[in-house]
Write a protein that holds these residues in place. Structure first.
Motif, PDB file in Angstrom:
ATOM      1  N   ARG A 105       0.810  -1.224   0.000  1.00  0.00           N
ATOM      2  CA  ARG A 105       0.000   0.000   0.000  1.00  0.00           C
ATOM      3  C   ARG A 105       0.839   1.267   0.000  1.00  0.00           C
ATOM      4  N   THR A 106       2.043   1.209   0.528  1.00  0.00           N
ATOM      5  CA  THR A 106       2.952   2.355   0.487  1.00  0.00           C
ATOM      6  C   THR A 106       4.324   1.860   0.052  1.00  0.00           C
ATOM      7  N   HIS A 107       5.161   2.783  -0.401  1.00  0.00           N
ATOM      8  CA  HIS A 107       6.506   2.384  -0.790  1.00  0.00           C
ATOM      9  C   HIS A 107       7.502   3.442  -0.340  1.00  0.00           C
ATOM     10  N   ILE A 108       8.779   3.074  -0.334  1.00  0.00           N
ATOM     11  CA  ILE A 108       9.841   3.941   0.158  1.00  0.00           C
ATOM     12  C   ILE A 108      10.466   4.689  -1.015  1.00  0.00           C
ATOM     13  N   GLN A 109      10.363   6.005  -0.992  1.00  0.00           N
ATOM     14  CA  GLN A 109      10.978   6.817  -2.030  1.00  0.00           C
ATOM     15  C   GLN A 109      12.494   6.647  -1.996  1.00  0.00           C
ATOM     16  N   GLY A 110      13.071   6.430  -3.162  1.00  0.00           N
ATOM     17  CA  GLY A 110      14.518   6.270  -3.248  1.00  0.00           C
ATOM     18  C   GLY A 110      14.983   4.830  -3.163  1.00  0.00           C
ATOM     19  N   ASP A 111      14.109   3.939  -2.697  1.00  0.00           N
ATOM     20  CA  ASP A 111      14.423   2.503  -2.687  1.00  0.00           C
ATOM     21  C   ASP A 111      13.944   1.936  -4.024  1.00  0.00           C
ATOM     22  N   THR A 112      14.882   1.618  -4.905  1.00  0.00           N
ATOM     23  CA  THR A 112      14.506   1.231  -6.269  1.00  0.00           C
ATOM     24  C   THR A 112      13.655  -0.037  -6.297  1.00  0.00           C
ATOM     25  N   VAL A 113      13.947  -0.971  -5.394  1.00  0.00           N
ATOM     26  CA  VAL A 113      13.162  -2.201  -5.350  1.00  0.00           C
ATOM     27  C   VAL A 113      11.742  -1.903  -4.876  1.00  0.00           C
ATOM     28  N   SER A 114      11.605  -1.123  -3.809  1.00  0.00           N
ATOM     29  CA  SER A 114      10.291  -0.767  -3.273  1.00  0.00           C
ATOM     30  C   SER A 114       9.463  -0.011  -4.308  1.00  0.00           C
ATOM     31  N   GLU A 115      10.075   0.965  -4.964  1.00  0.00           N
ATOM     32  CA  GLU A 115       9.356   1.750  -5.973  1.00  0.00           C
ATOM     33  C   GLU A 115       8.920   0.868  -7.149  1.00  0.00           C
ATOM     34  N   ALA A 116       9.821   0.003  -7.603  1.00  0.00           N
ATOM     35  CA  ALA A 116       9.521  -0.842  -8.755  1.00  0.00           C
ATOM     36  C   ALA A 116       8.436  -1.865  -8.413  1.00  0.00           C
ATOM     37  N   PHE A 117       8.502  -2.429  -7.201  1.00  0.00           N
ATOM     38  CA  PHE A 117       7.509  -3.411  -6.782  1.00  0.00           C
ATOM     39  C   PHE A 117       6.123  -2.770  -6.709  1.00  0.00           C
ATOM     40  N   TRP A 118       6.043  -1.596  -6.111  1.00  0.00           N
ATOM     41  CA  TRP A 118       4.769  -0.868  -6.010  1.00  0.00           C
ATOM     42  C   TRP A 118       4.221  -0.541  -7.399  1.00  0.00           C
ATOM     43  N   GLU A 119       5.098  -0.052  -8.263  1.00  0.00           N
ATOM     44  CA  GLU A 119       4.674   0.317  -9.619  1.00  0.00           C
ATOM     45  C   GLU A 119       4.181  -0.902 -10.406  1.00  0.00           C
ATOM     46  N   LYS A 120       4.882  -2.021 -10.267  1.00  0.00           N
ATOM     47  CA  LYS A 120       4.500  -3.235 -10.992  1.00  0.00           C
ATOM     48  C   LYS A 120       3.129  -3.722 -10.541  1.00  0.00           C
ATOM     49  N   GLN A 121       2.887  -3.713  -9.240  1.00  0.00           N
ATOM     50  CA  GLN A 121       1.594  -4.147  -8.730  1.00  0.00           C
ATOM     51  C   GLN A 121       0.463  -3.261  -9.238  1.00  0.00           C
ATOM     52  N   HIS A 122       0.652  -1.964  -9.159  1.00  0.00           N
ATOM     53  CA  HIS A 122      -0.426  -1.054  -9.565  1.00  0.00           C
ATOM     54  C   HIS A 122      -0.665  -1.077 -11.069  1.00  0.00           C
ATOM     55  N   LYS A 123       0.368  -1.354 -11.826  1.00  0.00           N
ATOM     56  CA  LYS A 123       0.186  -1.524 -13.268  1.00  0.00           C
ATOM     57  C   LYS A 123      -0.681  -2.744 -13.552  1.00  0.00           C
ATOM     58  N   ALA A 124      -0.418  -3.842 -12.844  1.00  0.00           N
ATOM     59  CA  ALA A 124      -1.214  -5.065 -13.024  1.00  0.00           C
ATOM     60  C   ALA A 124      -2.663  -4.827 -12.608  1.00  0.00           C
TER      61      ALA A 124
END
Length: 591
Positions: free
Chosen positions: A244-263
């Motif tokens: 539900r939230t992600h850590i700005q600047g953490d590339t893995v966290s940002e990418a994981f959040w983005e991938k989920q919301h795209k799906a």
């Protein structure tokens, strides 16, 4: 993006079924809901029919097919039906009367007919039918939850009229899963009543459990359509594990959040008219009563004890797989595993790695959702050729061939049985396997890498059928020469390697373990496992993802210590299809 799943505000039917691909969280969500209902004063029974179920691990109590109370939760009871044991008893009931009366090779063929996933599912259905049809169970419990629902294919088979004839018992039309139906005599009315109960919206709710990724949601859509076709229309989509939230600047966290919301923005049309809810991704293991009680409430997670201190484990790099395959001069390489674990990416990486070292390689796949050209990108790779086997084309050709051989000898009911039988997963495996056999013949000139291998059951089924034909001195024309030649080749460790691909989670590891046992039963001994998409292998600082990383360590330990002769670990990446550049980086890493 979707409403939070909040049981407090919902009204539930007496029967609740949870279905979905392995590893989506069926057991944890079903268990958490069972605890919630019991805490609200309901008397609840939870039943698992999943061969990979970790229900007893979740509740931290030994379970069997006998109903027993769950400590610390008043009003909650559980049982764990072992579908493998149910299938064993089912096989014995069907085959037992013929032992000592028919040749041993015929018995072997019959037993293998009854060793596939379809038999396990029908045997499990037979077991939980006894619960659904038991009036005392319905009277005693307010809610009965089933971890794993039957597929539409199984339900359609059970709805068909009885047409098991002597001809079908001795059929030579090809390898089949029709055998499980041999044990259903005398239960048609019972099963019909069960299917009616499943179809009643005021009695049964089906939860389609999925992860927030495109592959899982597509599988949920397919299951929804298949189950709707047999009248099970009271369905909800439960999207499990949303960050539900992600850590700005953490590339893995940002990418994981983005991938989920795209799906989630691309949910298949067939699911959009369902009630859709989501649950959060949590940083702790969903075992034990306390964590399960907290699952549906983010505010309650404060009391859960978990650590994000990552311990040290040696993670063998993927390059070691390439080194070994090259050193042993392996000519035929299969990647094998359940859907969604990354078989196509791993097959492509192996092919690129060997081609980069100067070997002539041919790469082929059957995955319609993971085109090799997308995996590799637009640029060509020197020494590498590609092909794709179309499952739809191969399956349709196989079905037409089978039907054409029996259409003049069977009545409409028997043909209906065979047509439904040909909708089974085993049919697709066998049809594709025949096409694979032609591709593998190229190994005389080059290395052949094949995305998705046949299971041990499929191999034994084809082998047993071939033996059966010999015993009866019948024609073996139904099994092409290329297939018969391929069986010994696959069993030759100096020529062939099966690389098992899994994820560092409970269900994918247990399913991969069963795949390996299946292969060993077919005299094929895999040397390599690849653990894909590991958060443990990343440097994420996101507390939720670090918690997930810590939970992976027990599964990595299990694979390394108990299951695999050799294994490699690949870090989590944003894209399932990671492109040619990333593939080369993967295989060029020193190992």
């Amino acid at each position: 993006m979707f409403p939070k799943f909040e049981p407090l505000n919902m009204v539930f039917t007496p029967y609740l079924f949870f279905t979905g691909k392995g590893g989506v969280g069926k057991t944890s969500t079903a268990s958490a809901l069972a605890i919630h209902l019991a805490d609200k004063g309901k008397k609840v029974l939870i039943v698992s029919t999943d061969p990979a179920s970790n229900l007893q691990d979740v509740f931290e109590v030994e379970l069997s097919n006998e109903i027993k109370p769950i400590p610390q939760v008043n009003g909650l009871y559980a049982c764990n039906i072992n579908p493998e044991e149910a299938a064993r008893k089912y096989r014995e009931r069907v085959v037992g009367p013929y032992k000592g009366k028919l040749p041993e090779s015929v018995i072997t063929s019959m037993e293998e007919q009854l060793s596939g996933a379809c038999t396990v599912e029908i045997a499990a259905f037979d077991e939980f039918t006894n619960l659904l049809a038991n009036p005392s169970i319905k009277k005693e419990y307010d809610h009965v939850l089933f971890d794993t629902a039957p597929t539409g294919h199984t339900l359609r088979l059970l709805q068909l009229p009885s047409a098991w004839t002597e001809f079908l018992n001795e059929s030579t039309h090809g390898a089949s899963c029709l055998g499980p139906l041999a044990g259903l005599e005398g239960k048609k009315e019972l099963y019909a009543n069960t299917v009616d109960s499943l179809s009643a919206p005021d009695e049964t709710t089906l939860f389609l459990v999925a992860r927030p990724d495109e592959s899982s949601l597509k599988e949920a859509s397919r299951a929804s359509e298949e189950l709707s076709s047999v009248g099970i229309i009271n369905q909800c989509l439960l999207i499990n594990g949303v960050l539900r939230t992600h850590i700005q600047g953490d590339t893995v966290s940002e990418a994981f959040w983005e991938k989920q919301h795209k799906a989630l923005s691309r949910i298949p049309k067939g699911l959009k008219n369902r009630s859709i809810f989501e649950t959060q991704l949590v940083p702790y293991s969903l075992t034990g009563i306390q964590s399960l009680r907290a699952f549906f409430s983010a505010e309650e997670t404060k009391g859960i004890a978990f650590s994000n201190e990552i311990k040290s484990i040696e993670l063998p790099q993927f390059n070691k797989v390439i080194n070994d395959l090259e050193a042993r001069k392996i000519k035929v390489i299969f990647t094998m595993g359940k859907g969604g674990v990354g078989k196509t990416t791993i097959a492509s990486a192996i092919a690129v790695g060997l081609a980069e070292r100067g070997h002539r390689v041919h790469l082929t796949t059957t995955d319609p959702a993971a085109h090799i050209t997308n995996v590799l990108g637009k640029e060509t790779v020197e020494n590498l050729t590609l092909s794709r086997i179309d499952p739809k084309v191969e399956v349709e050709a196989y079905r037409e061939e089978v039907i054409s051989k029996v259409s003049n000898e069977l009545d409409e009911n028997a043909i209906a049985y065979i047509k439904e039988d040909l909708e089974s997963p085993c049919t697709e495996e066998i049809a594709i396997f025949r096409a694979f056999a032609e591709v593998v013949s190229r190994a005389k000139e080059e290395i052949v890498v094949i995305d998705t291998a046949p299971t041990g059951h499929t191999l034994l089924l084809l082998d047993a059928t071939n033996t059966y034909h010999k015993e009866l001195e019948r024609s073996t024309g139904e099994i092409p020469e290329s297939v018969k030649e391929l069986l010994p080749r696959l069993r030759n460790p100096q020529e062939t390697e099966v690389v098992i691909v899994t994820l560092p989670e409970a269900t994918p590891v247990f399913e991969a373990k069963r795949l390996q046992e299946d292969l060993i039963r077919a005299e094929i001994n895999p040397n390599w496992w690849v653990i894909n998409q590991s958060f443990f292998a990343t440097e994420t600082t996101d507390p939720v993802l670090r918690g997930r990383a810590l939970s992976e360590t027990s599964w990595i330990d299990m694979v390394g210590a108990n299951l695999a002769k050799h294994f490699a670990v690949i870090p989590w990446t944003k894209d399932d299809i990671i492109g040619q550049k990333q593939l080369k980086e993967m295989v060029q890493t020193k190992g």
